[in-house]
Design a protein around this motif. Sequence first.
Motif, short mmCIF file in Angstrom:
data_model
loop_
_atom_site.label_atom_id
_atom_site.label_comp_id
_atom_site.label_asym_id
_atom_site.label_seq_id
_atom_site.Cartn_x
_atom_site.Cartn_y
_atom_site.Cartn_z
N THR A 221 35.20 39.34 38.20
CA THR A 221 34.79 40.72 37.92
C THR A 221 35.69 41.71 38.63
O THR A 221 36.35 41.38 39.62
N LEU A 222 35.75 42.90 38.11
CA LEU A 222 36.40 44.01 38.81
C LEU A 222 35.45 44.55 39.86
O LEU A 222 34.24 44.70 39.61
N ALA A 223 35.97 44.87 41.03
CA ALA A 223 35.13 45.32 42.13
C ALA A 223 34.36 46.59 41.77
O ALA A 223 33.22 46.78 42.20
N PRO B 156 37.93 40.07 26.16
CA PRO B 156 38.10 41.31 26.91
C PRO B 156 36.81 41.68 27.65
O PRO B 156 35.71 41.33 27.24
N GLY B 157 36.96 42.40 28.75
CA GLY B 157 35.80 42.85 29.48
C GLY B 157 36.13 43.22 30.91
O GLY B 157 37.30 43.30 31.30
N LYS B 158 35.10 43.40 31.72
CA LYS B 158 35.28 43.74 33.13
C LYS B 158 34.51 42.78 34.05
O LYS B 158 34.77 42.75 35.25
N THR B 159 33.59 42.00 33.48
CA THR B 159 32.86 40.98 34.23
C THR B 159 32.71 39.74 33.36
O THR B 159 32.37 39.85 32.18
N PHE B 160 32.93 38.56 33.96
CA PHE B 160 32.89 37.30 33.21
C PHE B 160 32.14 36.27 34.06
O PHE B 160 32.26 36.24 35.29
N GLU B 161 31.37 35.41 33.40
CA GLU B 161 30.57 34.40 34.09
C GLU B 161 31.04 33.00 33.70
O GLU B 161 31.42 32.75 32.55
N GLN C 167 40.08 45.81 42.65
CA GLN C 167 40.27 44.39 42.97
C GLN C 167 39.66 43.54 41.86
O GLN C 167 38.67 43.93 41.25
N ILE C 168 40.28 42.38 41.63
CA ILE C 168 39.64 41.35 40.81
C ILE C 168 39.01 40.37 41.78
O ILE C 168 39.70 39.82 42.66
N LEU C 169 37.70 40.16 41.66
CA LEU C 169 36.96 39.27 42.54
C LEU C 169 36.68 37.95 41.82
O LEU C 169 36.23 37.94 40.67
N LEU D 189 40.38 43.92 31.67
CA LEU D 189 40.83 42.54 31.80
C LEU D 189 40.65 41.79 30.49
O LEU D 189 39.79 42.14 29.68
N MET D 190 41.46 40.76 30.34
CA MET D 190 41.19 39.75 29.30
C MET D 190 41.27 38.40 29.98
O MET D 190 42.30 38.02 30.54
N VAL D 191 40.14 37.70 29.97
CA VAL D 191 40.01 36.41 30.64
C VAL D 191 39.58 35.37 29.62
O VAL D 191 38.58 35.56 28.90
#
Length: 513
Positions: free
Chosen positions: A71-73, A88-93, A126-128, A82-84
């Motif tokens: 996630t982005l802080a 696309p998004g800002k938080t990923f699980e 930050q990317i956490l 982000l793209m993970v």
Amino acid sequence: MYRLLLLLILGFSIALTSCRNDFEFESATGNLRFSKDTVYLDTVFTNIGSSTYTLKVYNKSNKNISIPRVTLAKGNASKYRLMVDGMPGKTFEDIELLAKDSMYIFIEATADVIDANTTDFLYTDQILFGEGLQTQKVELVTLIQDAIFLYPQKFSDGTTETLPIGEDEVYGFYLDENDAVNGNELHWTNEKPYVIYGYAAIPNNKTLILDAGARVHFHAESGLIVTNNASLHILGAPSVTEAQENEVIFEGDRLEPDFADVPGQWGTVWFTQGSTNNQIQHLTLKNATVGLLVSGNDGTATPTLDLKNTQIYNCSNVGILARTGNIEGRNLVVNNCGQASFAGSFGGSYEFIHCTFANYWSRPNQTAVALDDFIKTASGYTIAPLSKANFKNCIIYGSSNLGINLQKKGTTTAFNYNFDHCLIKFVDYSNTLTSNVLYQFSNANLYSACLIASNSTMHKPEFKDPSKNEFIISQNSAAKGRAKVQYSTFNDLLNQPRTGATDMGAYNWTTID
């Protein structure tokens, strides 16, 4: 039979268990590795999206892992995207990563200058990776630059403002000295950079003034048009550092280092028929399609365009293209153009003193200086007189064999040119041009006291580094001390006085190791 069946069932069970274990994932425990600990996104203009940057994430362990959270802080409020794992998004699980494998994370940003730190204009996040005490982080840093944006209006019916160009129209707009948002758009200062979308046109009978230190960035297929009876005054001044703090700079709006020297990123500065009293000093123009396009002249005895201390680099077609133009130039440097550094086409009147017309374009069939007296039409050629093309104390050189390309079609109109105390590259290995009357280098009326870098005598200018557009000549240059002193009445491009035996080209010589 019973034993055989039992063995088959047992073997199948073992195989199934083995496959299941191959794809079992353990929660990550802070042992990720990254291609960098900080991702620096290059400078962007306020509210203009960045390029896409990459971060590589490594699982160095022998176990398949699942990252509980990426996630982005700043969460959803972040100006980064982000793209993970293709999403696309800002938080990923629960992001899965196989043993000894890696994945890419793609990062972009769009931020306003008000989002940045007020002291250094940096926007950070930050990317956490992970949760709790096992959380790992990668820093994100972007410099946000405030700017003045000039662009065509969009009307209520969905159409946008255009400019009439003959029978056609281009995406563009007229500059307004009383604009409701920007105020006086006919005076560009050095307080903020300007970003131009489409073609910005100077209205009839108006003058656009640019102060020393102004920075102008043109979007793709954009440029500047000087209309009938309009004028452009670029009032740059000498700089004392490599930052060119007093130079006016025209370039594209891609600020990433990879685009610093890419030709053809924007259109041109176009001086249309009838534009008048155009004055340019201390301008650096780069990465255009055509640097300066001069279409015709204002019909007066004075030059339509007066150029001093100007540098033009990396144009995909021509650095300075004039069609029946009227130009005077002092201390010009032009290099790296797809066709010609200077092309005086369809006649005109030109005088250049202490100029360096180089062309080290990476592909052949280019030249430094081209002169002709015609344009091709459906029925043949239309001719215009070349009343004057004088080159004094100039260097005309490049990577191709022929530094000059002269073509004359008219039989009854003037084709007047003269190279006086110039260093010219002209290597005619096949001797196909030996009898061409335009290249009779022994004719002092056409070529006076010139150094010809030819098949037998390779006079070299010994430039510092043409690949970096560095055209100061060295102590070993053939151009050193070979200029005509009577023409050397002004300082060189670096504002250094010309004294004693002066040098050809835009610069005084300097010692180069």
